[in-house]
Design a protein around this motif. Structure first.
Motif, mmCIF file in Angstrom:
data_model
loop_
_atom_site.group_PDB
_atom_site.id
_atom_site.type_symbol
_atom_site.label_atom_id
_atom_site.label_comp_id
_atom_site.label_asym_id
_atom_site.label_seq_id
_atom_site.Cartn_x
_atom_site.Cartn_y
_atom_site.Cartn_z
ATOM 1 N N ALA A 42 0.855 -1.195 0.000
ATOM 2 C CA ALA A 42 0.000 0.000 0.000
ATOM 3 C C ALA A 42 0.886 1.238 0.000
ATOM 4 O O ALA A 42 2.032 1.191 0.449
ATOM 5 N N GLU A 74 -3.354 -2.251 -0.812
ATOM 6 C CA GLU A 74 -2.537 -2.897 -1.841
ATOM 7 C C GLU A 74 -3.290 -2.977 -3.168
ATOM 8 O O GLU A 74 -2.689 -2.947 -4.243
ATOM 9 N N ARG A 150 1.747 -7.418 9.504
ATOM 10 C CA ARG A 150 2.353 -6.161 9.070
ATOM 11 C C ARG A 150 3.677 -6.405 8.347
ATOM 12 O O ARG A 150 4.461 -7.259 8.755
ATOM 13 N N ALA A 152 4.001 -7.706 5.446
ATOM 14 C CA ALA A 152 4.047 -9.013 4.794
ATOM 15 C C ALA A 152 3.957 -8.980 3.267
ATOM 16 O O ALA A 152 3.870 -10.041 2.648
ATOM 17 N N SER A 153 4.041 -7.805 2.657
ATOM 18 C CA SER A 153 4.182 -7.835 1.199
ATOM 19 C C SER A 153 5.497 -8.522 0.821
ATOM 20 O O SER A 153 5.596 -9.133 -0.248
HETATM 21 N N1 ASP Z 1 0.875 -2.450 3.766
HETATM 22 C C1 ASP Z 1 1.190 -3.484 4.737
HETATM 23 C C2 ASP Z 1 1.762 -2.855 5.997
HETATM 24 O O1 ASP Z 1 1.885 -1.648 6.089
HETATM 25 C C3 ASP Z 1 2.094 -4.548 4.175
HETATM 26 C C4 ASP Z 1 3.441 -4.065 3.718
HETATM 27 O O2 ASP Z 1 3.668 -2.863 3.574
HETATM 28 O O3 ASP Z 1 4.306 -4.931 3.478
HETATM 29 O O4 ASP Z 1 2.048 -3.553 6.937
#
Ligand code: ASP
Ligand code: ADP
Ligand code: MG
Length: 410
Positions: A42, A74, A150, A152-153
């Motif tokens: 995101a 995302e 958190r 986890a991308s």
């Molecule tokens: N957007 C999610 C987060 O802020 C996943 C990520 O950024 O990897 O935790």
């Protein structure tokens, strides 16, 4: 022609300008003839913003609905990147977790991946498309949206790289690699050219959020070649995360980490009898709270004190559980400290070098920092200190073990 998985984090896609820059980078690799799967986070701050919206409507937002909400961040960035790539003339298809089938368990907010189907990606690539995938999200058996925890991308990218047997998984972020310490806290930190999976696993678990912990676990299990690079600086080589080799043992300490999100609970006057530790920690585990360090003091008069740490945002729930148990087992009392930090040094060289712990304690003593708890493993030593000394401890340890003079001395 190689198949490459790239992942761009929140800051890297944090504005339309940044999305244009990422599209240019992706397009450049595509022009070299490579197949590309691009995982996006995101836009910076968006996931936090969404969590806050939910918290304004409920003290305990429903986890299923929270996932429906926070997964949207995302979706937006995946669509925006695909729109831009198409505008530049590159055939591109975006995918959400349900379209691929990133199948997870039902643990909303912390779901674990069970399997990943990539048929649609493979088909899209074979037709000459770039595939853009929304990170951080999955679906459970019922088809409901889940999120993977958190940060986890990174995990989405590594999972896709493992299943697609990609030649590399490139994690693009706002720093140009893994450093000897968080460069935003420790200005003297240096970029590492290489780091072993084991060291990276320890560092990620001990607070270095540059890679998400489970993504490193998965990369190690499936031997995914992983590189951390900057999306802002093309010149830097980044850091390769991979198999340990013998030259790595020469380095005593590879990194220093700080986890400033810890709290400490002590139960006094616990009867020293079999089964009591299980009584204390059972309900905490059932509440899904992860306990980190545990210390049991030597018993005096058949009674002992037990101290343990949990993440600060789990403190309230952990205390609720502990108060119930403490009454049942007739413990003397409970105390807690909510402002503690865990500072750690990590390095595979510790396996073969003696005296590292002693030197660490001397460095902290010289700064007048009191050590409240200590834990060690084969390749790390962690101490718990008062939060206000966390950054000072990190910098002092970095200077001692990783400063230029120290490097010469090793
Ligand atoms: N957007 C999610 C987060 O802020 C996943 C990520 O950024 O990897 O935790
Ligand atoms: P992204 O949004 O791209 O996933 P993150 O914020 O999750 O980025 O991770 C990058 C951040 O990790 C850096 O900005 C840095 O402050 C922090 N970090 C912590 N420890 C380290 C380390 N040892 N090396 C590099 N970065 C680190
Ligand atoms: Mg991250």
């Amino acid at each position: 022609m190689a198949l490459i998985v790239q992942k761009y984090g929140g800051t890297s896609v944090g504005s339309l300008e940044r999305i244009k820059a990422v599209a240019d980078k992706v397009a450049q690799v595509r022009r070299q003839g490579h197949q590309l799967v691009v995982v996006v986070s995101a836009m910076a701050g968006e996931t936090n913003r969404l969590f806050k919206l939910a918290e304004q409507l409920s003290d305990a937002p429903n986890p299923r609905e929270t996932d429906v909400l926070v997964a949207t961040g995302e979706q937006v960035s995946a669509a925006l990147l695909a729109i831009r790539l198409r505008a530049l003339g590159y055939p591109t298809v975006s995918f959400l977790a349900y379209q691929l089938k990133i199948l997870t368990d039902a643990c909303h907010g912390q779901a674990r991946i069970k399997s990943v189907e990539c048929d649609r990606i493979i088909h899209a690539l074979s037709e000459g498309n770039i595939a853009v995938v929304a990170g951080y999200q999955g679906i459970n058996e019922k088809g409901d949206i889940t999120t993977l925890g958190r940060g986890a991308s990174d995990l989405t990218a590594v999972a896709l790289a493992a299943v697609l047997k990609a030649s590399a998984c490139e994690i693009y972020t706002d720093v140009d690699g893994v450093y000897t310490a968080d460069p935003h806290i420790c200005p003297k930190a240096r970029r590492l050219e290489r780091i072993s999976y084991d060291e990276m696993l320890e560092m990620a678990g001990l607070g270095a959020k540059v890679l998400q912990l489970r993504s490193v676990e998965l990369a190690r299990r499936y031997r995914v070649p992983l590189v951390v690079r900057s999306s802002f600086d093309d010149a830097s080589e980044g850091t390769w995360v991979g198999e340990e080799d013998t030259s790595m043992e020469d380095v005593l300490v590879s990194g220093v980490t700080l986890d400033n999100n810890q709290s400490k609970i002590t139960i006094n006057g616990v009867a020293d009898r079999p089964g009591l530790a299980a009584r204390i920690f059972g309900p905490i585990a059932e509440a899904g709270i992860v306990v980190d360090m545990i210390i049991q003091n030597a018993s005096a008069d058949g009674r002992t004190d037990m101290t343990f740490t949990v993440a600060r945002n789990d403190l309230r729930r952990a205390l609720d559980q502990i108060r119930l148990v403490a009454d049942e087992i007739g413990a003397g009392g409970i105390s807690f400290e909510d402002q503690v930090a865990k500072v750690s040094i990590v390095g595979v060289g510790m396996r073969t070098h003696a005296g590292v712990a002693a030197r660490m304690f001397q460095v902290l003593a010289k700064e007048g920092i009191n050590i409240e708890m200590i834990a060690t493993s084969e390749i790390k030593i962690s101490v718990v200190v008062n939060s206000k000394y966390g950054e000072l401890a990190m910098r002092a340890l970095h200077d001692a073990f990783l400063g230029q003079l120290a490097a010469d001395a090793v």
